[in-house]
Design an enzyme around this catalytic site. Sequence first.
Site, PDB file in Angstrom:
ATOM      1  CE1 TYR A   1      13.541  18.695  28.536  1.00  0.00           C
ATOM      2  CE2 TYR A   1      11.510  19.472  27.553  1.00  0.00           C
ATOM      3  CZ  TYR A   1      12.788  19.001  27.420  1.00  0.00           C
ATOM      4  OH  TYR A   1      13.327  18.831  26.176  1.00  0.00           O
TER       5      TYR A   1
ATOM      6  CE  LYS B   1      29.311  15.985  31.985  1.00  0.00           C
ATOM      7  NZ  LYS B   1      30.454  15.428  31.239  1.00  0.00           N
TER       8      LYS B   1
ATOM      9  CG  ASP C   1      30.435  14.045  28.082  1.00  0.00           C
ATOM     10  OD1 ASP C   1      30.000  13.037  28.674  1.00  0.00           O
ATOM     11  OD2 ASP C   1      31.432  14.686  28.479  1.00  0.00           O
TER      12      ASP C   1
ATOM     13  CG  ASP D   1      14.811  17.298  23.759  1.00  0.00           C
ATOM     14  OD1 ASP D   1      14.056  16.901  22.863  1.00  0.00           O
ATOM     15  OD2 ASP D   1      15.333  18.433  23.772  1.00  0.00           O
TER      16      ASP D   1
ATOM     17  CG  ASP E   1      16.545  16.008  18.079  1.00  0.00           C
ATOM     18  OD1 ASP E   1      15.525  15.336  18.374  1.00  0.00           O
ATOM     19  OD2 ASP E   1      16.492  17.218  17.767  1.00  0.00           O
TER      20      ASP E   1
HETATM   21  C1  IPM Z   1      10.555  16.558  21.812  1.00  0.00           C
HETATM   22  C2  IPM Z   1      10.515  18.039  21.597  1.00  0.00           C
HETATM   23  C3  IPM Z   1       9.920  18.725  22.819  1.00  0.00           C
HETATM   24  C4  IPM Z   1      10.802  18.401  24.015  1.00  0.00           C
HETATM   25  C5  IPM Z   1       9.716  20.242  22.643  1.00  0.00           C
HETATM   26  C6  IPM Z   1       8.797  20.547  21.483  1.00  0.00           C
HETATM   27  C7  IPM Z   1       9.242  20.912  23.904  1.00  0.00           C
HETATM   28  O1  IPM Z   1      11.784  18.519  21.302  1.00  0.00           O
HETATM   29  O2  IPM Z   1       9.485  15.962  22.056  1.00  0.00           O
HETATM   30  O3  IPM Z   1      11.624  15.965  21.730  1.00  0.00           O
HETATM   31  O4  IPM Z   1      11.809  19.086  24.244  1.00  0.00           O
HETATM   32  O5  IPM Z   1      10.487  17.452  24.716  1.00  0.00           O
HETATM   33 MG    MG Z   2      13.246  16.998  21.065  1.00  0.00          MG
END
Ligand code: IPM
Ligand code: MG
Length: 351
Positions: free
Chosen positions: A138, A189, A221, A245, A249
């Site tokens: 990042y 990983k 993974d 990140d 999700d």
């Molecule tokens: C998150 C988002 C951000 C990240 C993006 C918007 C840069 O996906 O906060 O999870 O990757 O950290």
């Molecule tokens: Mg994210």
Amino acid sequence: MPKSYKIAVIAGDGIGPEVVREGLRVLDAAGDRFGLEVETTEYPFGTEHWLRTQEIFPDSATDEIIQHDAILLGAIGDPRAPVGLIERGIIGHLRWDLDLYVNLRPIKLYHERFCPLKNKTPADVDMVIVRENTEDAYVQKPVFEHQGTPQETASQQMLYTRAGTERIIRYAFQVAMSRPRRQLLLIDKANAVRAQELYTRVFAEIAQEYPDIETDHAYIDAACMWMVKNPEWFDVAVTTNLFGDIITDVGAMIQGGMGVAASANLHPGKLGLFEPIHGSFPRAAGKNIANPVATIAAVAMMLEYLGEKDASQAVEGAIAALLQSGRVTSLKAGAYPTDQLGEMILELLRG
Ligand code: IPM
Ligand code: MG
């Protein structure tokens, strides 16, 4: 004298302003109920502001924002801007400039009807992912060489420092200590990205200081696979920025979707940044269809970090009560108007 808090608000792009509006209504109501004075300063930053002024996030804004007690952010991202420019310039800038090295992401299912996994209940989905927030690919520059030729290369380092690794792992152990199960999972990983052996070594070292914590390890993974197959195995997990990140999700999905997942960007002792983990969802902007629960849950995290435990629990309790009540049967965008969901939580909060 009532306690007073100054909150910097960056509503941002897409659905940001709509979900933040509901978050602020809830914050106000919590303030009224618990005798807190909340003063907000709204900042216009986002893609619209950039298109109008060419300004992304001026230094003067950082100087002002750090005079506040917390930051509430909606969402950043808009297809009219170059990929990543505004996200990195605002969210990234705040995370890195304020050295908010913890990205705390609780994953909690409030009712089984919201879980896409078969036969999983709230008892199975209750975990916290501690994502490192200031290192990894990042914060490294992309390098393109021989651009446009068959020999083109593109690279971006995954760089980890011992200090950065130590502080996030130590924080994660403390989170694990605060929870009844006292478990901590390291996710990396290191079998493929050998640089992550730093995480392996530092984790083992710090584990010595926490004999009460049961530790475990998983590759990213496999961790994604287990999160879907056996979410009940997870309590607290710590991982690198990029993997954190991605896996959060997945976590958002098993707790009911992006509409409910909240996060806190923290550096203990400093002001924190609180935001839903979802993006700006440009297609839904202005339609009053986005789910504001994630932002309201971020407000609950903010109140807790500010030391307002009762107010935080009341907000979280109102979210839980609504989702468990059967009055809301879907968390998908469009299932209920944004302001109506906010209103239902407000009613429960006011009692
Ligand atoms: C998150 C988002 C951000 C990240 C993006 C918007 C840069 O996906 O906060 O999870 O990757 O950290
Ligand atoms: Mg994210």
